[in-house]
Design an enzyme around this catalytic site. Structure first.
Site, PDB file in Angstrom:
ATOM      1  N   CYS A   1     -23.425   8.115  33.200  1.00  0.00           N
ATOM      2  CA  CYS A   1     -24.605   8.653  33.872  1.00  0.00           C
ATOM      3  C   CYS A   1     -25.753   7.643  33.861  1.00  0.00           C
ATOM      4  CB  CYS A   1     -25.051   9.973  33.226  1.00  0.00           C
ATOM      5  SG  CYS A   1     -25.099   9.945  31.438  1.00  0.00           S
ATOM      6  N   HIS A  59     -22.481   5.257  28.701  1.00  0.00           N
ATOM      7  CA  HIS A  59     -22.686   6.523  29.399  1.00  0.00           C
ATOM      8  C   HIS A  59     -22.660   6.244  30.897  1.00  0.00           C
ATOM      9  CE1 HIS A  59     -24.403   8.953  25.877  1.00  0.00           C
ATOM     10  NE2 HIS A  59     -24.096   7.762  25.383  1.00  0.00           N
ATOM     11  N   CYS A  67     -20.941  13.629  29.176  1.00  0.00           N
ATOM     12  CA  CYS A  67     -22.373  13.912  29.069  1.00  0.00           C
ATOM     13  C   CYS A  67     -22.659  15.326  29.567  1.00  0.00           C
ATOM     14  CB  CYS A  67     -23.152  12.890  29.878  1.00  0.00           C
ATOM     15  SG  CYS A  67     -24.882  13.328  30.143  1.00  0.00           S
ATOM     16  N   GLU A  68     -23.324  16.132  28.746  1.00  0.00           N
ATOM     17  CA  GLU A  68     -23.573  17.520  29.130  1.00  0.00           C
ATOM     18  C   GLU A  68     -24.673  17.653  30.178  1.00  0.00           C
ATOM     19  OE1 GLU A  68     -26.698  19.385  25.896  1.00  0.00           O
ATOM     20  OE2 GLU A  68     -24.587  19.346  25.347  1.00  0.00           O
ATOM     21  N   HIS A  69     -25.381  16.555  30.462  1.00  0.00           N
ATOM     22  CA  HIS A  69     -26.469  16.613  31.441  1.00  0.00           C
ATOM     23  C   HIS A  69     -26.018  16.298  32.867  1.00  0.00           C
ATOM     24  CE1 HIS A  69     -28.687  15.620  27.580  1.00  0.00           C
ATOM     25  NE2 HIS A  69     -29.118  16.816  27.913  1.00  0.00           N
ATOM     26  N   HIS A  70     -24.971  15.464  32.994  1.00  0.00           N
ATOM     27  CA  HIS A  70     -24.510  15.085  34.333  1.00  0.00           C
ATOM     28  C   HIS A  70     -23.003  15.251  34.515  1.00  0.00           C
ATOM     29  CE1 HIS A  70     -28.354  12.812  33.919  1.00  0.00           C
ATOM     30  NE2 HIS A  70     -28.499  13.171  35.183  1.00  0.00           N
ATOM     31  N   GLN A 119     -24.480  12.258  22.513  1.00  0.00           N
ATOM     32  CA  GLN A 119     -23.887  11.341  21.534  1.00  0.00           C
ATOM     33  C   GLN A 119     -24.443  11.549  20.125  1.00  0.00           C
ATOM     34  OE1 GLN A 119     -23.356   7.277  22.853  1.00  0.00           O
ATOM     35  NE2 GLN A 119     -23.501   6.499  20.767  1.00  0.00           N
TER      36      GLN A 119
END
Length: 225
Positions: free
Chosen positions: A184, A182, A113-116, A154
């Site tokens: 996250c 995910h 995940c590019e956010h976490h 995704q």
């Protein structure tokens, strides 16, 4: 936009796992630095993070962790960022005139995940209908793995797989469905360990309801050996 509102927006995008672009956000100078130099730089940053968290970096168990993490980032889990590692999707004439859909199901997806920067783990189901060209089965897996090995969202991953195969096969008749967990979501935030996320991209003939239904029936087949 004021800094306060900007921070609120970026937090909202990250917490809700929203993509901001079809292409991965990569700088123009992303590949000017060698992999060796990237590993060395990341190693230093990981060391500082662990040191800041209060870890004893003189302990034998931790001393090699920064380098291991750096090598893993560059060579493995984010290796799909490098254009040099893009698989060559060689295609062949459909000489045997197979005209039905071909489905490669249950392709393992390991992404991040590019956010976490936490894992996305699941399965991809990829299908196409030949318009004169066919692709090797292993290449479908390799395309999934290549686009998965980068900081991802995704929805974007699903579309990138379809676009790459459409380009290679010179047909719009390509589809991809991904069902993934995910971490996250599962291990932080809402801490929902049961939920998974399903995304799909249907091109060409797969937009037809009956063709989509046929694909879904294939995916439901319980393959045992």
């Amino acid at each position: 936009m004021c800094e306060h509102k900007h921070n609120e927006l970026t937090d909202e995008i990250g917490d809700n796992h929203v993509a901001t672009s079809y292409e991965n956000p990569i700088r123009d100078d992303a590949f000017e630095m060698s992999d060796k130099d990237k590993i060395e730089k990341i190693e230093g940053h990981v060391y500082e993070i662990m040191q800041t968290l209060g870890m004893d970096m003189t302990d034998d168990s931790l001393m090699g962790t920064p380098k291991r993490v750096a090598k893993m980032y560059v060579n493995e889990i984010f290796g799909g960022l490098s254009p040099e590692k893009k698989p060559k999707a060689s295609t062949f004439e459909n000489n045997y005139k197979y005209g039905e859909m071909l489905v490669e199901k249950n392709i393992t997806v390991y992404s991040t995940c590019e956010h976490h920067l936490l894992p996305i783990i699941g399965r991809a189901h990829v299908a196409y209908i030949s318009s004169g060209r066919v692709v090797g089965l292993s290449k479908m897996n390799r395309i999934v793995h290549y686009y998965a090995k980068r900081p991802q969202v995704q929805e974007r991953l699903t579309m990138q797989i379809v676009k790459e195969l459409q380009k290679a096969l010179n047909t719009e008749d390509v589809a991809c469905i991904i069902d993934a967990k995910h971490l996250c979501v599962n291990s932080r935030g809402i801490n929902d360990i049961e939920s998974s996320t399903v995304t799909s991209e249907f091109g060409g003939k797969f937009k037809d309801e009956n063709v989509r239904k046929e694909l879904l029936n294939y995916i439901k087949l319980d393959t045992k050996f």
